[in-house]
Design a protein around this motif. Structure first.
Motif, short mmCIF file in Angstrom:
data_model
loop_
_atom_site.label_atom_id
_atom_site.label_comp_id
_atom_site.label_asym_id
_atom_site.label_seq_id
_atom_site.Cartn_x
_atom_site.Cartn_y
_atom_site.Cartn_z
N TRP A 198 78.74 -5.32 2.55
CA TRP A 198 79.70 -5.51 0.88
C TRP A 198 80.72 -4.22 0.77
O TRP A 198 81.97 -3.81 0.49
CB TRP A 198 78.76 -5.07 -0.25
CG TRP A 198 78.19 -6.21 -0.50
CD1 TRP A 198 76.88 -7.60 0.55
CD2 TRP A 198 78.36 -7.13 -1.50
NE1 TRP A 198 76.71 -8.63 0.20
CE2 TRP A 198 77.89 -8.54 -0.87
CE3 TRP A 198 79.76 -8.07 -1.68
CZ2 TRP A 198 77.37 -9.76 -1.93
CZ3 TRP A 198 79.85 -8.65 -2.84
CH2 TRP A 198 78.76 -10.00 -3.26
N LEU A 199 80.17 -2.88 1.48
CA LEU A 199 80.50 -1.83 1.46
C LEU A 199 82.57 -1.62 1.74
O LEU A 199 83.80 -1.46 1.66
CB LEU A 199 80.26 -0.73 2.19
CG LEU A 199 80.87 0.37 1.59
CD1 LEU A 199 80.41 2.18 2.43
CD2 LEU A 199 82.32 0.78 2.58
N ALA A 200 82.18 -2.92 3.09
CA ALA A 200 83.81 -2.70 3.73
C ALA A 200 84.56 -3.72 3.33
O ALA A 200 85.81 -4.21 3.39
CB ALA A 200 83.51 -3.41 5.35
N MET A 201 84.14 -4.76 2.30
CA MET A 201 84.84 -5.41 2.02
C MET A 201 85.09 -5.03 0.59
O MET A 201 86.66 -5.81 0.06
CB MET A 201 84.16 -7.42 1.82
CG MET A 201 83.94 -7.85 2.97
SD MET A 201 85.24 -8.30 5.07
CE MET A 201 86.05 -9.29 3.16
N MET A 202 84.68 -4.76 0.00
CA MET A 202 85.43 -4.44 -1.33
C MET A 202 85.91 -3.11 -1.10
O MET A 202 86.99 -2.94 -1.81
CB MET A 202 83.71 -3.81 -2.48
CG MET A 202 82.87 -5.23 -2.49
SD MET A 202 83.60 -6.46 -3.48
CE MET A 202 84.03 -5.24 -5.27
N GLY A 203 85.53 -2.64 -0.18
CA GLY A 203 86.79 -1.72 0.27
C GLY A 203 88.23 -2.28 0.82
O GLY A 203 89.29 -1.31 0.25
N ALA A 204 88.15 -3.01 1.26
CA ALA A 204 89.66 -3.60 1.62
C ALA A 204 90.17 -4.54 0.02
O ALA A 204 91.26 -4.61 -0.10
CB ALA A 204 88.81 -4.89 2.45
N ALA A 205 89.20 -4.70 -0.72
CA ALA A 205 89.93 -4.84 -2.30
C ALA A 205 90.38 -3.57 -2.51
O ALA A 205 91.71 -4.32 -3.24
CB ALA A 205 88.89 -6.06 -3.05
N VAL A 206 89.54 -3.03 -2.60
CA VAL A 206 90.12 -1.39 -3.42
C VAL A 206 91.58 -1.11 -2.63
O VAL A 206 92.31 -0.50 -3.52
CB VAL A 206 89.03 -0.37 -3.97
CG1 VAL A 206 89.94 0.73 -3.71
CG2 VAL A 206 88.35 -0.61 -4.14
N ALA A 207 91.15 -1.63 -1.06
CA ALA A 207 92.34 -0.81 -1.00
C ALA A 207 94.26 -1.62 -1.07
O ALA A 207 95.58 -0.84 -1.44
CB ALA A 207 92.57 -0.70 0.50
N LEU A 208 93.86 -2.89 -1.65
CA LEU A 208 94.78 -4.10 -1.66
C LEU A 208 95.19 -3.18 -3.39
O LEU A 208 96.02 -3.56 -3.10
CB LEU A 208 94.00 -5.40 -1.56
CG LEU A 208 94.98 -6.49 -2.40
CD1 LEU A 208 96.25 -6.08 -0.66
CD2 LEU A 208 94.54 -7.78 -2.13
#
Length: 620
Positions: free
Chosen positions: A70-80
């Motif tokens: 969850w951290l990795a995927m939500m982090g990818a959304a934050v980065a986007l």
């Protein structure tokens, strides 16, 4: 009147979209930041439970694994949302405003294509994983796998809003372009299926190269090419690709990435890095070129704590550059040296690159940590030799030598910060914590030092630091996930076997293989950035190195340093532009001065490649 009404309607729509965009930003950032805090607490609690009470928390380990995806995927959304994904921006940055806007539009359109391709298979993957039960928590693995479709849909929403903010006409155009592209590829599917390995050139060079040059996030370019290749030229189900992305992201050792990024930002916030730099300056500030030596030494020390090059440069440059500028050093020279030290310290533990290469190649991370110190020192010596040669003609007035009392005062002030690298390494060596957990020991230590000793603990900045952590970590981890899927597709195509045969048949044996690897990773590091290059080609090349009798730790050091040289070399190296941004220097100013430093680093890499002991001398 009509024009006035139209303008008001457009302004109202624009305002509404801005509010939606902001809401989406908080919707992904707040849970992701909370996940980082929870992971720190879970990991540190696990250390205390196992080392102090001798009762390992198995459930906590499994929960950490669930939350990590969850951290990795939500982090990818934050980065986007924050435009923080790794991109190759050389072409975009050199364009005028009109073409820069067009490249940006094309990149967002390509992102939408990838996310649309990912959405359905990720839901299918969720259904598959829902039938598997996690033994410790006694819940379905679907609770973990749900991170993939949820984050994908959120990123689609972010992308659509970003496009709408550019205008409804451009959004419709983006959708039409995406549909036309998909239709063209679909029609060409039967033809592509008959092309065999020529498809590798079309998809993994053509599509990846075009998407990367357009400024599309590298992770998404990898994913777009992989999905397109498998769906159009093979009969492989796309759910398998999502499984490979999950596999790449979910290695628990990679949890060290956000933890060490967070540690680096905490070290900068608490002023610990500043005290270390001040101590080194008291020792060498009076020497000709002394502050340049301090810069090299500071990056060596700070890199060993933070593991993040962005955090390293942000911690050191603002402290040293004002004084170095006062002494007459040009901004171009300073940014050139800063970028060079970024490349020089890539092997200093606990480097995120070391953790990544260990996770994808199976090389012991503890061995990589032990082997990384001397290669970095060799390259530091090469930089210092060049600094001394360039400084011999300096005619600036140097400050007086610091008195023993002043040096002692700086040392006492810096001592808590100087102890941090030793605390981290001792925790691993003594078995107190694993390579994943040890970062939390450093985080707790740094927070206590900042709160009780340096009194620079800023509670308000803590939330901002957590969000910065997830953005950088998400950008790194999603690259590892999509690059893992791409590497798997290359293996299925037979490319890896062909590469192994080609590299293994090079004349000159191990020496030629090492030389080709150095050149290849310099190029790959400048174009793809380091982590994608390592994730893609590390698993393919390390077995060949092993078969040729090259020690894996030595080969890892040569690969990482070569990649670092490419990463921080203009005109394509993204790391160089990061150094320019941190030092607020125009990139053109550092182009000429950096050439000498790059040559010095290259010589250092050759020495590391020729002398195995430099990398293996401290291995048990």
């Amino acid at each position: 009147m009509s024009a006035h009404v139209d303008r008001e309607a457009a302004a109202s729509t624009s305002s509404a979209l801005a509010r939606i965009d902001k809401l989406l930003g908080w919707l992904v950032a707040l849970p992701a930041a909370a996940l980082v805090a929870v992971e720190v607490i879970l990991l540190f609690t696990g250390v205390i439970a196992r080392y102090v009470f001798h009762k390992p928390l198995i459930v906590a380990d499994e929960l950490s694994s669930v939350l990590f995806l969850w951290l990795a995927m939500m982090g990818a959304a934050v980065a986007l949302h924050r435009h923080a994904h790794m991109r190759m921006t050389a072409l975009v940055n050199n364009s005028n405003d009109l073409w820069r806007a067009r490249w940006d539009f094309a990149a967002w359109t390509a992102c939408l294509c990838f996310l649309a391709l990912l959405a359905e298979p990720s839901i299918g993957y969720l259904m598959q994983q829902s039938e598997i039960e996690l033994p410790g928590l006694s819940i379905a693995d679907g609770w973990r796998a749900a991170a993939l479709p949820v984050a994908t849909l959120l990123m689609m929403a972010i992308t659509i809003v970003k496009l709408l903010m550019r205008g409804a006409r451009e959004t419709i155009l983006a959708a039409l372009i995406a549909l036309a592209l998909a239709a063209t590829l679909h029609v060409a599917g039967p033809v592509l299926a008959d092309l065999g390995n020529l498809n590798l050139v079309i998809f993994f060079i053509g599509i990846v190269g075009t998407a990367v040059m357009l400024g599309m996030p590298i992770a998404f370019a990898f994913g777009l090419a992989t999905f397109s290749y498998l769906s159009l030229s093979t009969s492989m189900p796309l759910d398998v690709v999502v499984g490979r992305v999950d596999e790449g992201v979910s290695h628990l050792i990679l949890l060290a990435v956000p933890m060490f990024v967070f540690l680096g930002l905490v070290v900068e916030m608490t002023g610990m890095a500043r005290t270390m730099v001040a101590f080194l300056a008291s020792l060498l500030g009076h020497v000709r070129g002394g502050l340049s030596y301090v810069l090299v030494g500071s990056m060596y020390l700070v890199s060993g704590i933070s593991g993040s090059k962005a955090a390293d440069m942000a911690a050191v440059a603002p402290v040293l550059f004002p004084e170095m500028t006062k002494r007459g050093q040009k901004r171009g020279e300073l940014v050139a040296l800063l970028a060079s030290t970024g490349a020089q310290t890539e092997t200093i533990p606990p480097s995120i690159v070391l953790i990544t290469i260990g996770s994808v190649t199976g090389v012991s991370i503890a061995a990589l940590f032990a082997g990384g110190l001397m290669p970095g020192l060799v390259l530091a010596l090469m930089l210092c030799l060049l600094i001394g040669w360039r400084a011999r003609r300096e005619s600036v007035e140097l400050p007086a030598r610091a008195t023993p009392r002043e040096i002692l005062h700086c040392f006492v002030v810096a001592l808590p910060a100087l102890l941090l690298p030793f605390v981290i390494r001792a925790a691993v060596i003594e078995g107190v914590a694993t390579a994943t957990e040890v970062s939390t020991v450093g985080i707790v230590y740094s927070l206590l030092v900042g709160l009780l000793i340096y009194r620079q603990f800023n509670v308000r900045r803590l939330g901002e630091i957590l969000i910065e952590t997830v953005a950088l970590s998400g950008a790194i981890l999603i690259i590892i996930g999509t690059a893992t899927a791409m590497a798997w597709a290359l293996v299925q195509s037979g490319f890896s076997q062909s590469l192994a045969e080609m590299m293994g048949s090079l004349p000159g044996g191990a020496g030629m293989f090492m030389a080709v690897s150095i050149v290849a990773f310099i190029i790959l590091g400048s174009v793809l950035e380091g982590i994608p290059a390592i994730v893609l080609f590390g698993p393919l090349l390390f077995p060949i190195a092993r078969d040729m009798g090259i020690n894996e730790v030595q080969y890892a050091m040569v690969v990482i340093l070569s990649m670092g040289l490419g990463l921080f070399s203009p005109p394509f190296g993204v790391g160089y532009y990061g150094a320019c941004a941190v030092s607020q220097t125009h990139p053109d100013e550092g182009i000429r001065p950096i050439i000498g430093y790059m040559v010095a680093l290259f010589i250092g890499i050759v020495i590391v490649a020729m002398v195995p002991w430099i990398s293996t001398g401290f291995l048990k």
